[in-house]
Design a protein around this motif. Structure first.
Motif, PDB file in Angstrom:
ATOM      1  N   VAL A  33      23.227   6.925 -26.994  1.00  0.00           N
ATOM      2  CA  VAL A  33      23.560   8.205 -26.355  1.00  0.00           C
ATOM      3  C   VAL A  33      24.599   8.004 -25.246  1.00  0.00           C
ATOM      4  O   VAL A  33      25.496   8.830 -25.061  1.00  0.00           O
ATOM      5  N   LEU A  34      24.493   6.881 -24.532  1.00  0.00           N
ATOM      6  CA  LEU A  34      25.389   6.664 -23.385  1.00  0.00           C
ATOM      7  C   LEU A  34      26.707   5.991 -23.775  1.00  0.00           C
ATOM      8  O   LEU A  34      27.562   5.790 -22.920  1.00  0.00           O
ATOM      9  N   GLU A  39      29.299   6.323 -16.909  1.00  0.00           N
ATOM     10  CA  GLU A  39      28.442   6.317 -15.725  1.00  0.00           C
ATOM     11  C   GLU A  39      28.380   4.892 -15.220  1.00  0.00           C
ATOM     12  O   GLU A  39      28.409   3.955 -16.016  1.00  0.00           O
ATOM     13  N   PRO A  40      28.257   4.716 -13.895  1.00  0.00           N
ATOM     14  CA  PRO A  40      28.248   3.364 -13.348  1.00  0.00           C
ATOM     15  C   PRO A  40      27.100   2.523 -13.912  1.00  0.00           C
ATOM     16  O   PRO A  40      27.292   1.380 -14.268  1.00  0.00           O
ATOM     17  N   ALA A  41      25.894   3.116 -14.020  1.00  0.00           N
ATOM     18  CA  ALA A  41      24.751   2.393 -14.570  1.00  0.00           C
ATOM     19  C   ALA A  41      23.782   3.425 -15.118  1.00  0.00           C
ATOM     20  O   ALA A  41      23.737   4.557 -14.624  1.00  0.00           O
ATOM     21  N   PRO A  42      22.995   3.069 -16.144  1.00  0.00           N
ATOM     22  CA  PRO A  42      22.028   4.048 -16.657  1.00  0.00           C
ATOM     23  C   PRO A  42      21.029   4.414 -15.562  1.00  0.00           C
ATOM     24  O   PRO A  42      20.595   3.538 -14.806  1.00  0.00           O
ATOM     25  N   PRO A  43      20.669   5.694 -15.430  1.00  0.00           N
ATOM     26  CA  PRO A  43      19.758   6.093 -14.357  1.00  0.00           C
ATOM     27  C   PRO A  43      18.337   5.584 -14.613  1.00  0.00           C
ATOM     28  O   PRO A  43      17.889   5.513 -15.755  1.00  0.00           O
ATOM     29  N   SER A  44      17.639   5.241 -13.536  1.00  0.00           N
ATOM     30  CA  SER A  44      16.216   4.919 -13.627  1.00  0.00           C
ATOM     31  C   SER A  44      15.446   6.220 -13.847  1.00  0.00           C
ATOM     32  O   SER A  44      15.999   7.318 -13.680  1.00  0.00           O
ATOM     33  N   LEU A  45      14.163   6.083 -14.171  1.00  0.00           N
ATOM     34  CA  LEU A  45      13.336   7.284 -14.336  1.00  0.00           C
ATOM     35  C   LEU A  45      13.295   8.097 -13.040  1.00  0.00           C
ATOM     36  O   LEU A  45      13.408   9.330 -13.067  1.00  0.00           O
ATOM     37  N   SER A 163      36.676  11.864 -17.158  1.00  0.00           N
ATOM     38  CA  SER A 163      36.935  10.461 -16.821  1.00  0.00           C
ATOM     39  C   SER A 163      38.322  10.122 -17.353  1.00  0.00           C
ATOM     40  O   SER A 163      38.737  10.668 -18.387  1.00  0.00           O
ATOM     41  N   SER A 164      38.976   9.202 -16.687  1.00  0.00           N
ATOM     42  CA  SER A 164      40.323   8.821 -17.081  1.00  0.00           C
ATOM     43  C   SER A 164      40.367   8.465 -18.569  1.00  0.00           C
ATOM     44  O   SER A 164      39.512   7.731 -19.060  1.00  0.00           O
TER      45      SER A 164
END
Ligand SMILES: CC(C)(COP(=O)(O)OP(=O)(O)OC[C@H]1O[C@@H](n2cnc3c(N)ncnc32)[C@H](O)[C@@H]1OP(=O)(O)O)[C@@H](O)C(=O)NCCC(=O)NCCS
Length: 175
Positions: A33-34, A39-45, A163-164
């Protein structure tokens, strides 16, 4: 209490809430999906809960006339993804994410048709933009099916999802 926003042939749509982070973290925070989402890093819960809580509260007054629209997509009582839109006045931007097991069945097409009808009632006449990584072929095919056309990014209409290197698409209201 679940707030139902409506339904289409196979799907139901509920208002996005903080609690949806639990199911959507395992479904949407995945490499598939990502893959094309910058995004800088996948989000935590915890971060996803905070993000969804903020989304469901809506923008601060200082950001008027901005409006946030967020929904989860439900198929046979399972949450399968989510829809978002931010309107800035006469233009806005949309995004959509489905869990990878649900791809290839036309669910995003069905959900986005419903989303545009709903948005046309809430914020009529808005020109909807979408920004896509040029290799995100599924997303580009979806936008073409929805009547979006390629467009140059317009500096007078900033898009927070840009995003660029992204390709931009716009869907004008159907007269
Ligand atoms: C972008 C995304 C939503 C597209 O999902 P998708 O399932 O390909 O999209 P659709 O719902 O339009 O489905 C189209 C597919 O279903 C098939 N399909 C089956 N029944 C269908 C129907 N009734 N109507 C339309 N398509 C149907 C189509 O043939 C097509 O399959 P194919 O790609 O194998 O040819 C999904 O890939 C995703 O969530 N990606 C990760 C997040 C992301 O990148 N979001 C976009 C950021 S810009």
């Amino acid at each position: 209490v679940t707030v139902s926003l409506g339904a289409s042939a196979r799907l139901r749509y509920d208002a996005l809430e903080e609690r949806h982070a639990d199911v959507l973290h395992s479904l949407l925070v995945t490499p598939e999906v990502l893959a094309f989402i910058d995004e800088p890093a996948p989000p935590s819960l915890t971060e996803l809960r905070q993000e969804y809580a903020a989304r469901s509260n809506g923008p601060p007054r200082s950001r008027a006339p901005e409006q946030w629209h967020n929904a989860v997509i439900v198929f046979e009582e399972a949450v399968i993804g989510r829809l978002e839109a931010t309107s800035y006045g006469h233009y806005g931007e949309v995004a959509y994410l489905l869990g990878q097991p649900w791809w290839g069945r036309g669910f995003a097409t069905e959900a986005m048709h419903w989303w545009h009808e709903k948005l046309e009632r809430s914020v009529p006449g808005t020109h909807w933009w979408a920004t896509v990584h040029p290799e995100n072929r599924r997303s580009i095919r979806l936008l073409e099916r929805l009547g979006y056309s390629p467009a140059e990014q317009d500096p007078s209409m900033p898009l927070s999802s840009f995003s660029s290197g992204d390709r931009c698409f716009v869907r004008l209201p159907i007269a």
